[in-house]
Design a protein around this motif. Structure first.
Motif, mmCIF file in Angstrom:
data_model
loop_
_atom_site.group_PDB
_atom_site.id
_atom_site.type_symbol
_atom_site.label_atom_id
_atom_site.label_comp_id
_atom_site.label_asym_id
_atom_site.label_seq_id
_atom_site.Cartn_x
_atom_site.Cartn_y
_atom_site.Cartn_z
ATOM 1 N N VAL A 366 7.664 10.101 24.528
ATOM 2 C CA VAL A 366 6.922 9.401 23.467
ATOM 3 C C VAL A 366 6.840 10.285 22.225
ATOM 4 C CG1 VAL A 366 4.675 8.470 22.778
ATOM 5 C CG2 VAL A 366 5.592 7.955 25.064
ATOM 6 N N ASP A 367 6.405 11.526 22.392
ATOM 7 C CA ASP A 367 6.220 12.440 21.252
ATOM 8 C C ASP A 367 7.520 12.696 20.497
ATOM 9 O OD1 ASP A 367 3.541 12.670 21.839
ATOM 10 O OD2 ASP A 367 3.731 14.603 22.877
ATOM 11 N N GLU A 411 7.957 3.867 16.027
ATOM 12 C CA GLU A 411 7.516 2.649 16.709
ATOM 13 C C GLU A 411 8.066 2.571 18.132
ATOM 14 O OE1 GLU A 411 8.762 -0.792 14.353
ATOM 15 O OE2 GLU A 411 9.223 0.637 12.759
ATOM 16 N N ILE A 412 7.372 1.815 18.946
ATOM 17 C CA ILE A 412 7.903 1.385 20.252
ATOM 18 C C ILE A 412 7.602 -0.101 20.368
ATOM 19 C CG2 ILE A 412 7.739 1.569 22.772
ATOM 20 C CD1 ILE A 412 6.806 4.466 22.423
ATOM 21 N N GLU A 455 7.332 -3.085 2.084
ATOM 22 C CA GLU A 455 6.754 -2.349 3.208
ATOM 23 C C GLU A 455 7.474 -1.050 3.498
ATOM 24 O OE1 GLU A 455 7.124 -5.628 5.711
ATOM 25 O OE2 GLU A 455 5.015 -6.128 5.705
ATOM 26 N N VAL A 456 8.577 -0.797 2.780
ATOM 27 C CA VAL A 456 9.311 0.436 2.996
ATOM 28 C C VAL A 456 8.379 1.624 2.738
ATOM 29 C CG1 VAL A 456 11.173 1.904 2.175
ATOM 30 C CG2 VAL A 456 11.554 -0.543 2.464
ATOM 31 N N GLY A 457 8.365 2.581 3.651
ATOM 32 C CA GLY A 457 7.559 3.779 3.473
ATOM 33 C C GLY A 457 6.129 3.672 3.956
ATOM 34 N N THR A 458 5.736 2.476 4.460
ATOM 35 C CA THR A 458 4.344 2.339 4.898
ATOM 36 C C THR A 458 4.147 2.712 6.355
ATOM 37 O OG1 THR A 458 4.640 0.037 5.535
ATOM 38 C CG2 THR A 458 3.946 0.467 3.261
ATOM 39 N N LEU A 459 5.240 2.720 7.114
ATOM 40 C CA LEU A 459 5.087 2.898 8.559
ATOM 41 C C LEU A 459 4.531 4.256 8.937
ATOM 42 C CD1 LEU A 459 8.276 1.213 9.969
ATOM 43 C CD2 LEU A 459 5.937 0.376 10.059
ATOM 44 N N SER A 460 4.959 5.304 8.244
ATOM 45 C CA SER A 460 4.556 6.642 8.664
ATOM 46 C C SER A 460 3.061 6.877 8.503
ATOM 47 C CB SER A 460 5.333 7.699 7.869
ATOM 48 O OG SER A 460 5.077 7.515 6.489
ATOM 49 N N THR A 461 2.402 6.090 7.619
ATOM 50 C CA THR A 461 0.974 6.317 7.389
ATOM 51 C C THR A 461 0.095 5.289 8.076
ATOM 52 O OG1 THR A 461 1.142 5.046 5.339
ATOM 53 C CG2 THR A 461 1.378 7.431 5.169
ATOM 54 N N SER A 462 0.679 4.141 8.446
ATOM 55 C CA SER A 462 -0.151 3.092 9.040
ATOM 56 C C SER A 462 -0.393 3.372 10.511
ATOM 57 C CB SER A 462 0.526 1.728 8.882
ATOM 58 O OG SER A 462 1.724 1.705 9.615
ATOM 59 N N THR A 463 -1.552 2.925 11.002
ATOM 60 C CA THR A 463 -1.831 3.097 12.437
ATOM 61 C C THR A 463 -1.314 1.914 13.216
ATOM 62 O OG1 THR A 463 -3.998 2.090 12.104
ATOM 63 C CG2 THR A 463 -3.873 4.488 12.036
ATOM 64 N N SER A 464 -1.038 0.824 12.540
ATOM 65 C CA SER A 464 -0.504 -0.347 13.225
ATOM 66 C C SER A 464 0.448 -1.066 12.295
ATOM 67 C CB SER A 464 -1.636 -1.305 13.625
ATOM 68 O OG SER A 464 -1.099 -2.507 14.108
ATOM 69 N N ILE A 485 3.732 5.221 17.434
ATOM 70 C CA ILE A 485 3.621 6.336 18.382
ATOM 71 C C ILE A 485 2.153 6.772 18.504
ATOM 72 C CG2 ILE A 485 4.280 8.745 18.832
ATOM 73 C CD1 ILE A 485 6.652 6.867 19.150
ATOM 74 N N ALA A 486 1.429 6.769 17.367
ATOM 75 C CA ALA A 486 0.023 7.195 17.374
ATOM 76 C C ALA A 486 -0.817 6.291 18.271
ATOM 77 C CB ALA A 486 -0.532 7.193 15.946
ATOM 78 N N GLU A 487 -0.533 4.995 18.255
ATOM 79 C CA GLU A 487 -1.276 4.063 19.114
ATOM 80 C C GLU A 487 -1.045 4.373 20.583
ATOM 81 O OE1 GLU A 487 -1.692 -0.292 17.483
ATOM 82 O OE2 GLU A 487 0.262 0.481 16.881
#
Length: 546
Positions: A366-367, A411-412, A455-464, A485-487
């Motif tokens: 996962v990590d 993401e997973i 939405e490009v670039g938002t994934l690394s900072t969003s929790t969901s 991954i954080a979730e």
């Protein structure tokens, strides 16, 4: 199902039942499948011989000649047949010869002698094919009448590749028997058989159009055959794939080699224990499709060399003798190419196991962004075990640099297919085309689609990710969820899809329902007995008081 298919199946099982009484059901395959294979080689030779005759008579062909000696030379030249992917079969080993002698008292000898002749041809062509056709009929309890009966039943015109060109008829017969024999064999069949609908789902998820395909627990080769079907259905060329496999059981290896030769596939399949004796240490595959044995204990991780290149860390920290599940995971990851993807059938327990040697591996995966997707499967998909299962999709192309898939390293995708499938019988559930398409299309939309521009670039900072963050893909309550991954880390690295997609997260202990019921029943009966004892004691005490 068409009427012809029902007749087709009934007659094939009638052929197997010729063995009843003389051979146990779980050994049927060892007698029937070699005969199907020999029939294939014989028919293939006859088809090629007719093709050569046609070329020799055709004035427009470079083979054209009226010289009888030249004609005979070409028709008897072994190399002409090898160049067309078949063998020149001597008359004494031909299917027609066996059919003509099916009523003879020495038919068992004739079958074994035919096996010897063909085995010599196979070994000369490829030493890996040694001992593919051992002499088994003479020393068996089968009567000459039973042996001849099988030959006659398999000689029906509808089972002929010559009569049904392009139909893969003998391949279909082989596939049918492997499935039926798995049903007859029960729990012992898992080593060579994975149900067709699970194999089809894996292949549709991975889309192995071209490249190296590897299965280090290849059984009878079903993953390879389904990959071939996928390639044909999508207009590809089987020459664009290279097949590699390893199988632990010699008898099952024979099934696999025959299965692949029936499909005229090139392959490199080796015998050995993939966990402790990896026969392909340097292989990097584009696709790994596998159903390794579940929850194997006492597999002796202490025998692994220190610094085994497959391990993610120290042997003591990243293996456990209690289960080989995560040694398989490390093996699959090691064998993936830089852009490779693996689809693996795994026991549900692997999604949540807390044993140090397993959880350490799962946490590392996962990590380090190795897991692309998890699919929870429904129960009763396997003939051979009641253990609930899931699919792990591992990928080395999650950064999107392969040019085909988008960047999704953070993401997973979780898919809960536990309520899908249709009961084909009281004991067996199958996925239909609609089920397979729904699961595969959801994965492909998530994996393949580009991100929306805003939405490009938002994934690394969003929790969901939230619903609809990928063009063409949307989370579906109760079915699919693209989690960060954080979730997953927040959920203590548990990978059960129900935790993420919004259904109840059931902790699955991997014990089949039937076994649980037996245990509950025994417990209840014991409590009844204790209740009776207590009742008698109370009655006796009352009598003392009175």
């Amino acid at each position: 199902m068409a009427k012809a298919d029902i007749d087709f199946e009934k007659e094939l099982w009638d052929a197997a039942n010729e063995l009843r009484g003389a051979v146990s059901e779980n050994n049927y395959k060892n007698y029937i499948l070699p005969l199907v294979f020999v029939k294939h080689l014989s028919e293939r030779y006859e088809v090629v011989r007719e093709e050569l005759k046609g070329l020799l008579k055709d004035p427009g062909s470079e083979y054209y000649t009226i010289d009888k000696e030249e004609i005979n030379y070409v028709l008897e030249d072994r190399d002409e047949y090898r160049s067309r992917n078949t063998f020149k079969i001597p008359e004494s080993a031909s299917w027609q010869y066996l059919k003509d002698n099916a009523e003879q008292d020495d038919i068992k000898v004739k079958v074994d002698d035919a096996f010897d002749v063909i085995q010599e041809l196979l070994t000369g062509y490829n030493p890996q094919l040694n001992n593919l056709l051992p002499r088994i009929f003479v020393r068996s309890e089968l009567s000459p009448k039973q042996t001849g009966g099988i030959i006659n039943l398999l000689s029906h015109p509808k089972f002929s590749e010559k009569e049904n060109p392009e139909s893969d008829i003998l391949g279909r017969i082989y596939e049918y028997y492997i499935g039926r024999f798995a049903m007859a064999e029960g729990s012992g069949a898992g080593q060579f058989f994975t149900p067709g609908s699970i194999v089809r789902l894996l292949v549709e998820l991975l889309e192995p159009y071209k490249g190296r395909i590897f299965d280090p627990a290849c059984g009878s080769g079903g993953m390879f055959v389904q990959s071939l079907k996928f390639i044909k259905e999508h207009g590809g060329n089987k020459k664009d794939i290279a097949i590699y496999g390893q199988e632990m059981t010699a008898q099952t290896l024979r099934l696999c080699l025959m299965n692949l030769m029936l499909r005229d596939l090139s392959f490199d399949i080796k015998l050995g224990n993939s966990l402790l004796d990896d026969k392909f240490p340097d292989l990097k595959a584009d696709y790994i499709i596998a159903n390794p044995p579940f929850n194997v204990s006492n597999w002796h991780p202490e025998d692994l060399p220190d610094g085994d290149p497959r391990l993610f860390g120290p042997k003591e920290e990243f293996t456990t003798d209690g289960s080989a599940n995560y040694m398989w995971m490390q093996t699959f990851w090691h064998h993936l190419s830089d852009t490779g993807t693996a689809g693996i059938v795994m026991a549900n327990g692997a999604m949540t196991s807390n044993n140090k040697g397993e959880k350490n591996v799962r946490q590392h995966m996962v990590d380090n962004s190795m897991i692309d997707a998890i699919v929870r499967l429904p129960d009763k998909l396997f003939l051979t075990t009641g253990i609930p299962a899931c699919l792990f999709i591992l990928s080395r192309n999650r950064d999107g640099r392969d040019g085909t898939h988008r960047e999704r390293a953070n993401e997973i995708l979780f898919l809960d297919a536990s309520k899908m499938g249709t009961m084909a019988s009281r004991k067996l559930r199958v996925f239909n085309d609609e089920d397979i398409n729904k699961i595969a299309e959801t994965y492909h939309k998530w994996r393949n689609a580009p991100l929306n521009e805003d939405e490009v670039g938002t994934l690394s900072t969003s929790t969901s990710l939230g619903t609809g963050s990928v063009e063409g893909y949307k989370d579906i309550e109760g079915f699919s969820k693209a989690a960060t991954i954080a979730e997953v880390q927040k959920q203590d690295y548990k990978l059960t899809p129900g935790i993420y997609v919004g259904t109840e997260a059931e902790e699955d202990d991997g014990i089949p329902f039937e076994e649980k019921m037996e245990g509950l029943k025994a417990q209840l009966l014991e409590q009844f007995e204790k209740g009776e004892e207590l009742k008698e004691k109370i009655k006796a005490n009352f009598e003392k008081i009175v």
